[in-house]
Scaffold this motif. Structure first.
Motif, PDB file in Angstrom:
ATOM      1  N   ASP A 488       1.020  -1.300   0.050  1.00 49.90           N
ATOM      2  CA  ASP A 488       0.050  -0.036  -0.002  1.00 49.90           C
ATOM      3  C   ASP A 488       0.771   1.257   0.079  1.00 49.90           C
ATOM      4  O   ASP A 488       0.270   2.221  -0.091  1.00 49.90           O
ATOM      5  CB  ASP A 488      -1.117   0.110   1.072  1.00 49.90           C
ATOM      6  N   VAL A 489       2.185   1.079   0.409  1.00 53.23           N
ATOM      7  CA  VAL A 489       2.950   2.274   0.465  1.00 53.23           C
ATOM      8  C   VAL A 489       4.276   2.230  -0.659  1.00 53.23           C
ATOM      9  O   VAL A 489       4.837   3.410  -0.626  1.00 53.23           O
ATOM     10  CB  VAL A 489       3.451   2.732   1.789  1.00 53.23           C
ATOM     11  N   ILE A 490       4.713   1.071  -0.842  1.00 56.62           N
ATOM     12  CA  ILE A 490       5.803   0.761  -1.594  1.00 56.62           C
ATOM     13  C   ILE A 490       5.512   0.050  -2.984  1.00 56.62           C
ATOM     14  O   ILE A 490       4.601  -0.586  -3.049  1.00 56.62           O
ATOM     15  CB  ILE A 490       7.130   0.522  -0.972  1.00 56.62           C
ATOM     16  N   GLY A 491       6.628  -0.376  -3.562  1.00 55.16           N
ATOM     17  CA  GLY A 491       6.519  -1.500  -4.851  1.00 55.16           C
ATOM     18  C   GLY A 491       6.045  -1.173  -5.902  1.00 55.16           C
ATOM     19  O   GLY A 491       6.342  -1.868  -7.095  1.00 55.16           O
ATOM     20  N   SER A 492       5.266   0.043  -6.224  1.00 54.24           N
ATOM     21  CA  SER A 492       5.240   0.497  -7.374  1.00 54.24           C
ATOM     22  C   SER A 492       5.151   2.100  -7.319  1.00 54.24           C
ATOM     23  O   SER A 492       5.094   2.768  -6.315  1.00 54.24           O
ATOM     24  CB  SER A 492       3.716  -0.056  -7.892  1.00 54.24           C
ATOM     25  N   LEU A 493       5.055   2.757  -8.589  1.00 51.51           N
ATOM     26  CA  LEU A 493       5.192   4.193  -8.641  1.00 51.51           C
ATOM     27  C   LEU A 493       3.907   5.134  -9.014  1.00 51.51           C
ATOM     28  O   LEU A 493       3.569   4.856 -10.111  1.00 51.51           O
ATOM     29  CB  LEU A 493       6.256   4.345  -9.758  1.00 51.51           C
ATOM     30  N   GLN A 494       3.153   5.025  -7.910  1.00 47.83           N
ATOM     31  CA  GLN A 494       1.923   5.678  -8.197  1.00 47.83           C
ATOM     32  C   GLN A 494       1.521   6.642  -7.070  1.00 47.83           C
ATOM     33  O   GLN A 494       2.397   6.856  -6.012  1.00 47.83           O
ATOM     34  CB  GLN A 494       0.842   4.382  -7.677  1.00 47.83           C
ATOM     35  N   VAL A 495       0.875   7.628  -7.483  1.00 44.51           N
ATOM     36  CA  VAL A 495       0.538   8.966  -6.643  1.00 44.51           C
ATOM     37  C   VAL A 495       0.131   8.221  -5.317  1.00 44.51           C
ATOM     38  O   VAL A 495      -0.570   7.327  -5.179  1.00 44.51           O
ATOM     39  CB  VAL A 495      -0.508   9.711  -7.338  1.00 44.51           C
ATOM     40  N   GLY A 496       0.887   8.751  -4.218  1.00 44.94           N
ATOM     41  CA  GLY A 496       0.623   8.440  -2.780  1.00 44.94           C
ATOM     42  C   GLY A 496       1.576   7.914  -2.019  1.00 44.94           C
ATOM     43  O   GLY A 496       1.780   7.625  -0.881  1.00 44.94           O
ATOM     44  N   LYS A 497       2.162   6.992  -2.971  1.00 42.95           N
ATOM     45  CA  LYS A 497       3.190   6.018  -2.305  1.00 42.95           C
ATOM     46  C   LYS A 497       4.348   6.700  -2.136  1.00 42.95           C
ATOM     47  O   LYS A 497       4.756   7.664  -2.820  1.00 42.95           O
ATOM     48  CB  LYS A 497       3.236   4.542  -3.480  1.00 42.95           C
ATOM     49  N   TYR A 498       5.332   6.005  -1.257  1.00 47.92           N
ATOM     50  CA  TYR A 498       6.744   6.798  -1.113  1.00 47.92           C
ATOM     51  C   TYR A 498       7.720   6.593  -2.344  1.00 47.92           C
ATOM     52  O   TYR A 498       7.437   5.671  -3.253  1.00 47.92           O
ATOM     53  CB  TYR A 498       7.470   5.969  -0.118  1.00 47.92           C
ATOM     54  N   ALA A 499       8.386   7.716  -2.456  1.00 45.57           N
ATOM     55  CA  ALA A 499       9.083   7.855  -3.857  1.00 45.57           C
ATOM     56  C   ALA A 499      10.492   6.851  -3.376  1.00 45.57           C
ATOM     57  O   ALA A 499      11.761   7.506  -3.451  1.00 45.57           O
ATOM     58  CB  ALA A 499       9.566   9.246  -4.032  1.00 45.57           C
ATOM     59  N   ASP A 500      10.349   5.727  -3.423  1.00 42.87           N
ATOM     60  CA  ASP A 500      11.474   4.618  -3.235  1.00 42.87           C
ATOM     61  C   ASP A 500      11.817   4.488  -4.664  1.00 42.87           C
ATOM     62  O   ASP A 500      10.906   3.547  -5.377  1.00 42.87           O
ATOM     63  CB  ASP A 500      11.008   3.560  -2.387  1.00 42.87           C
ATOM     64  N   LEU A 501      13.074   4.511  -5.070  1.00 44.46           N
ATOM     65  CA  LEU A 501      13.312   4.510  -6.727  1.00 44.46           C
ATOM     66  C   LEU A 501      14.490   3.849  -6.955  1.00 44.46           C
ATOM     67  O   LEU A 501      15.577   4.030  -5.921  1.00 44.46           O
ATOM     68  CB  LEU A 501      13.231   5.917  -7.274  1.00 44.46           C
TER      69      LEU A 501
END
Length: 534
Positions: A488-501
């Motif tokens: 719900d917070v990481i694992g894909s680049l979607q609005v609202g998720k952490y910018a873990d890149l």
């Protein structure tokens, strides 16, 4: 709209089914605020916005190691222990010389080495107690097997650890004895191995060791890692370092003889949280103690690791013991993660899981199976139907693939070892892992191996078990996050998720699968902050 802190432009691999590829993304306060085409995201650029043009590179979600051991690897790869793994020292004579040097260097402080692997370092001597004592008559000497499931120790190390012939075996582990009942210098399984390496842990030096470990993970593009053998003794120092973590940590506490934990399932935050409880059915294929329905082969390889001809391995816990452990934790809300390699062991733990789910149903439990080398298609379907998910150690194909087929299990069982495609075909959301330090943290290689299944000899081990590149990427990002209750917070680049890149030198979907492992990690970001390179 307010200006973003960071805007990245170029190829954006989102791992979002609704928008698999984008041209840009924007980040504010550590979260993604926009993903889409360049023109739309450019509206987020202000005077203070940092911009990054990817050029020929690609940005994607930070990699997730769903089955790691960073707290232990911090010690194993520190200056206090010598790294003798096959990836570091492939030749037996060099390994032995490294042992001699460390004994001479350390004296009474004790010599500790990790990575002994007679299957890959052919020609290693048998590490008998007499051999160990001969190398180190007075210096405590401990050599940990590359699997982490076995250790060899001399008399001085036994004395330092307080081990005698009368020491009671820990539950699920054992100390070896000779015909006279004396210790033979071997220990199997984590509860027996840990006390032997405790002398290598320097509390004052541990924070620096862990920072070095997190830097290694960041260099590999990892932004989240589980600790799958968490000892609560580490909790104070990890909590103290919470604000300095550059990798999100998910802890799985080792089940203990008391079958209790001081923690509540609701704890921590998105940076640091205890996610579950770790349990074991069996051990490692490389030392002969996984629980199989079929026998190991009788070959030079199996004789080297001491497998009795016709042996089907063994379990370290009975069904009754496992049921008691799971019953102690699961009804209190904990996720369970169970190490199991052999197919007979899979039956055992699935029976236990099915029973506890019948008595204590939970709609979203995400019970886990770890490694699952010999799991069958029928067992995978049963697991999926129960809501159980598998974390698969696919990198074993890259290092031991030929030995698995020719030396240990034969083509019938070895060619379908780590059956990723069969798992995904059930609808299961799997993860890929390295189990570091057993193999180095190399998520890009995991993706490549899952797609190619190329063994050291160059042959393909079970071509029907190959994943697509997209499936393998999911298993190292969003589906790995799912197993950690973090999707719900990481694992894909979607609005609202952490910018873990992670920024790569190319889009892994656009290069030959065998080249994915060699892509360069150009940068790693945690919540929009560059953590590699610093």
């Amino acid at each position: 709209m307010p200006a973003a802190d960071l805007v990245i432009q170029g190829t954006v691999l989102t791992v979002d089914d609704l928008q698999p590829t984008a041209e840009a993304l924007a980040v504010s306060d550590g979260r993604i605020v926009a993903v889409g085409n360049r023109a739309d995201v450019d509206g987020w650029i202000g005077p203070a916005t940092q911009t990054l043009d990817l050029g020929d590179g690609c940005v994607m979600p930070g990699f997730v190691e769903a089955h790691g051991h960073p707290l232990m690897e911090a010690i194993v790869l520190s200056d206090r222990m010598v790294d003798i793994r096959p990836v570091t020292l492939p030749k037996a004579d060099v390994v032995v010389e490294a042992v001699r040097r460390e004994v001479a260097k350390r004296g009474t402080d004790g010599a500790y080495l990790n990575g002994w692997d007679p299957l890959l370092q052919r020609g290693l001597p048998e590490p008998t107690l007499a051999w160990l004592n001969g190398l180190a008559p007075e210096t405590p000497l401990v050599i940990v097997h590359n699997s982490g499931h076995k250790a060899y120790f001399n008399a001085a190390a036994a004395a330092r650890a307080g081990l005698t012939r009368d020491t009671v075996d820990p539950k699920g582990a054992s100390y070896g004895h000779d015909a006279d009942g004396d210790l033979d210098g071997s220990a199997e399984e984590i509860q027996a191995v840990f006390p032997l390496v405790s002398g290598a842990i320097q509390p004052a030096e541990y924070p620096a060791m862990l920072h070095a470990e997190l830097a290694r993970l960041n260099r590999a593009g990892l932004t989240t890692c589980s600790e799958m053998a968490f000892d609560p003794v580490f909790r104070p120092v990890v909590e103290q370092m919470r604000d300095d973590l550059t990798v999100r940590l998910r802890l799985y506490e080792i089940s203990n003889p008391q079958m209790a934990t001081d923690m509540s399932p609701v704890n921590g935050d998105d940076a640091l949280r205890q996610a579950g409880i770790k349990i074991w059915v069996d051990g490692s294929p490389w030392i002969g103690n996984i629980d199989l329905s079929f026998p190991y082969l009788d070959t030079d390889a199996t004789r080297t690791i001491g497998v009795t001809p016709g042996s089907c391995g063994c379990a370290n816990y009975t069904r009754e013991q496992l049921a008691e452990i799971v019953e102690a934790y699961f009804p209190r809300g904990w996720q369970m993660a169970c190490h199991v390699q052999g197919d007979a062991g899979v039956d055992t733990i699935l029976d236990v899981y099915e029973e506890v789910l019948g008595k204590h149903p939970r709609p979203d439990h995400r019970l886990r199976l770890e490694h699952v080398g010999a799991i069958s298609n029928e067992q995978l379907q049963r697991a999926h139907d129960l809501g159980v998910t598998c974390s698969i150690f696919v990198d074993q194909i890259h290092y031991w693939g030929d030995i698995i087929v020719d030396g240990l299990f034969g083509a019938e069982h070895g060619m379908r070892w780590m059956p990723c495609r069969s798992a995904v075909a059930t609808g299961m959301r799997i993860s890929l892992h390295n189990d570091p330090p057993v193999t180095p943290e190399e998520p890009l290689r995991n993706i490549s191996v899952a797609v190619t299944r190329i063994a050291p000899s160059g042959r393909v081990i079970g071509p029907e078990q190959r994943l697509t590149v997209e499936q393998a990427i999911r298993a190292q990002t969003i589906d790995a996050a799912y197993q950690l209750f973090a999707d719900d917070v990481i694992g894909s680049l979607q609005v609202g998720k952490y910018a873990d890149l992670v920024v790569l030198s190319a889009d892994p979907r656009a290069v030959a699968p065998e080249e994915i492992a060699d892509l360069e990690v150009r940068a790693t970001f945690l919540a929009g902050r560059r953590v590699y390179p610093k």
